[in-house]
Design an enzyme around this catalytic site. Structure first.
Site, PDB file in Angstrom:
ATOM      1  N   CYS A 115       0.814  -1.224   0.000  1.00 51.70           N
ATOM      2  CA  CYS A 115       0.000   0.000   0.000  1.00 51.70           C
ATOM      3  C   CYS A 115       0.846   1.272   0.000  1.00 51.70           C
ATOM      4  O   CYS A 115       0.651   2.159  -0.847  1.00 51.70           O
ATOM      5  CB  CYS A 115      -0.973  -0.020   1.176  1.00 51.70           C
ATOM      6  SG  CYS A 115      -0.216   0.105   2.819  1.00 51.70           S
TER       7      CYS A 115
ATOM      8  N   HIS B  21      -2.625   1.300   6.791  1.00 54.91           N
ATOM      9  CA  HIS B  21      -3.002   1.236   5.375  1.00 54.91           C
ATOM     10  C   HIS B  21      -3.156   2.643   4.823  1.00 54.91           C
ATOM     11  O   HIS B  21      -3.616   3.562   5.510  1.00 54.91           O
ATOM     12  CB  HIS B  21      -4.305   0.456   5.183  1.00 54.91           C
ATOM     13  CG  HIS B  21      -4.587   0.160   3.737  1.00 54.91           C
ATOM     14  ND1 HIS B  21      -3.870  -0.763   3.010  1.00 54.91           N
ATOM     15  CD2 HIS B  21      -5.485   0.692   2.868  1.00 54.91           C
ATOM     16  CE1 HIS B  21      -4.325  -0.807   1.776  1.00 54.91           C
ATOM     17  NE2 HIS B  21      -5.299   0.076   1.656  1.00 54.91           N
TER      18      HIS B  21
ATOM     19  N   HIS C 269      -5.890   2.045  -4.338  1.00 53.95           N
ATOM     20  CA  HIS C 269      -4.889   1.495  -3.428  1.00 53.95           C
ATOM     21  C   HIS C 269      -4.467   0.094  -3.855  1.00 53.95           C
ATOM     22  O   HIS C 269      -5.057  -0.515  -4.748  1.00 53.95           O
ATOM     23  CB  HIS C 269      -5.430   1.471  -1.994  1.00 53.95           C
ATOM     24  CG  HIS C 269      -6.634   0.588  -1.794  1.00 53.95           C
ATOM     25  ND1 HIS C 269      -7.007   0.099  -0.568  1.00 53.95           N
ATOM     26  CD2 HIS C 269      -7.569   0.105  -2.674  1.00 53.95           C
ATOM     27  CE1 HIS C 269      -8.093  -0.636  -0.669  1.00 53.95           C
ATOM     28  NE2 HIS C 269      -8.456  -0.647  -1.923  1.00 53.95           N
TER      29      HIS C 269
END
Length: 346
Positions: free
Chosen positions: A258, A307, A319
């Site tokens: 990520c 994240h 993402h």
């Protein structure tokens, strides 16, 4: 408002890689539609367990990324210190040679100055405790001797600092190994649990993952402008990576985790941001309201800030979500991860 269109199809090699990865670690955020999967001894669903394992693996990945970033920094600092030590050692050697020449000249002329005798002793650093001997040396000799002793002391300090840095680097590299083992262990356990499912169930999960990718290609992003040209450029770079696989620790250009995606995309826009999601969470102007986000802002997710992705517009995040998934668009509200805040870079 215009709908986002699917980017060019991945190459056969990349498609094969994604297929193999998906087979090993399919996305499990969707809920089972019919029959329950095989339970574990704690009577929890296999898919829920695997989903949790993947979350833990991504959290460990961000810790791995932080340790790797620290190791890279320490490696550079250690090399710079070692280079400085080598240069200073050369300067000390040159001063030693100059003092040796002075001593040789005095010896030939019939005597050796007591200060130079101290210098030529087995422990020249003891001269620091006998600095009054400088009074017995000529002004030029005293200056050279003092320079030598100062350089000796600075050299010693630099060597000690380099030794400390090497110790920190060794400890950080051990931490890297531990994080890597933790991540790989989580992924192996997830695969073991997936193997307890029937072939039919695994196929159905893979199909659901494929539907998520196809839904990403049809997402409506609206037409809201970014807050800055750099944010727009970073988002454009991230959009060009849609369809690339999630790989832990990867930062592009063919695979990403990520924070690897967000840091890579901003580099393409000429902006350097930290490597980890936790550090990126503090890298710019904090935006607390989801409704105040602009395309290209970072979206920080999960309570531990493990994240991150790009706000893409119309409530969507772009993402690299988890093992087995591809870089894609998803609704923030349906991502299964709590929104913490946004970050505006530049």
């Amino acid at each position: 408002m215009a709908a986002h269109r699917r980017p060019p199809q991945a190459s056969p090699r990349r498609t094969g890689f994604v297929t193999a990865t998906a087979a090993a670690a399919v996305a499990l955020s969707v809920q089972p539609a019919s029959a329950d999967p095989l339970p574990d001894p704690n009577k929890k669903g296999v898919r829920a367990q695997v989903d949790r394992l993947y979350e833990q693996a991504t959290q460990a990945t961000e810790k791995y990324n932080g340790a790797k970033e620290k190791a890279d920094r320490l490696r550079g600092e250690t090399k710079a210190l070692q280079d400085a030590v080598a240069r200073r050692q050369g300067e000390v050697n040159e001063l030693r040679d100059r003092l040796g020449m002075v001593a040789a000249g005095q010896y030939r002329s019939g005597g050796l100055d007591p200060a130079l005798q101290l210098f030529l002793s087995e422990d020249p650093d003891s001269y620091l405790a006998k600095a009054s001997a400088l009074d017995r040396a000529g002004e030029r000799q005293a200056a050279v001797l003092q320079q030598f002793l100062s350089q000796q002391q600075a050299l010693r300090l630099q060597r000690e600092e380099a030794t400390r840095k090497l110790g920190d680097l060794d400890a950080t590299q051990r931490q890297l190994g531990e994080r890597k083992a933790e991540i790989q262990g989580k992924l192996r356990e997830a695969q073991r649990l997936l193997n307890t499912l029937s072939a039919k169930e695994r196929t159905r999960i893979a199909q659901e993952e494929d539907r998520a990718d196809r839904a990403s290609a049809r997402v409506n992003l609206g037409n809201e402008a970014s807050a800055s040209q750099r944010a727009a450029a970073a988002l454009a770079s991230a959009k060009s990576r849609v369809g690339m696989p999630y790989v832990w620790g990867a930062s592009g250009p063919a695979s990403f985790d990520c924070s690897g995606l967000t840091s890579w995309a901003f580099r393409q826009a000429g902006v350097t941001i930290p490597r980890t999601s936790q550090a990126q969470a503090a890298a710019g102007t904090r935006i607390d309201s989801l409704g105040a986000l602009k395309p290209g802002d970072l979206v920080i997710m999960r309570t531990d800030l493990s994240h991150v992705g790009f706000y893409a517009g119309n409530g969507q995040i772009l993402h690299s979500p988890k093992p087995g998934a591809q870089v894609r668009y998803e609704s923030i509200a349906r991502s299964g991860m709590p929104f913490m805040w946004g970050v505006r870079i530049g």
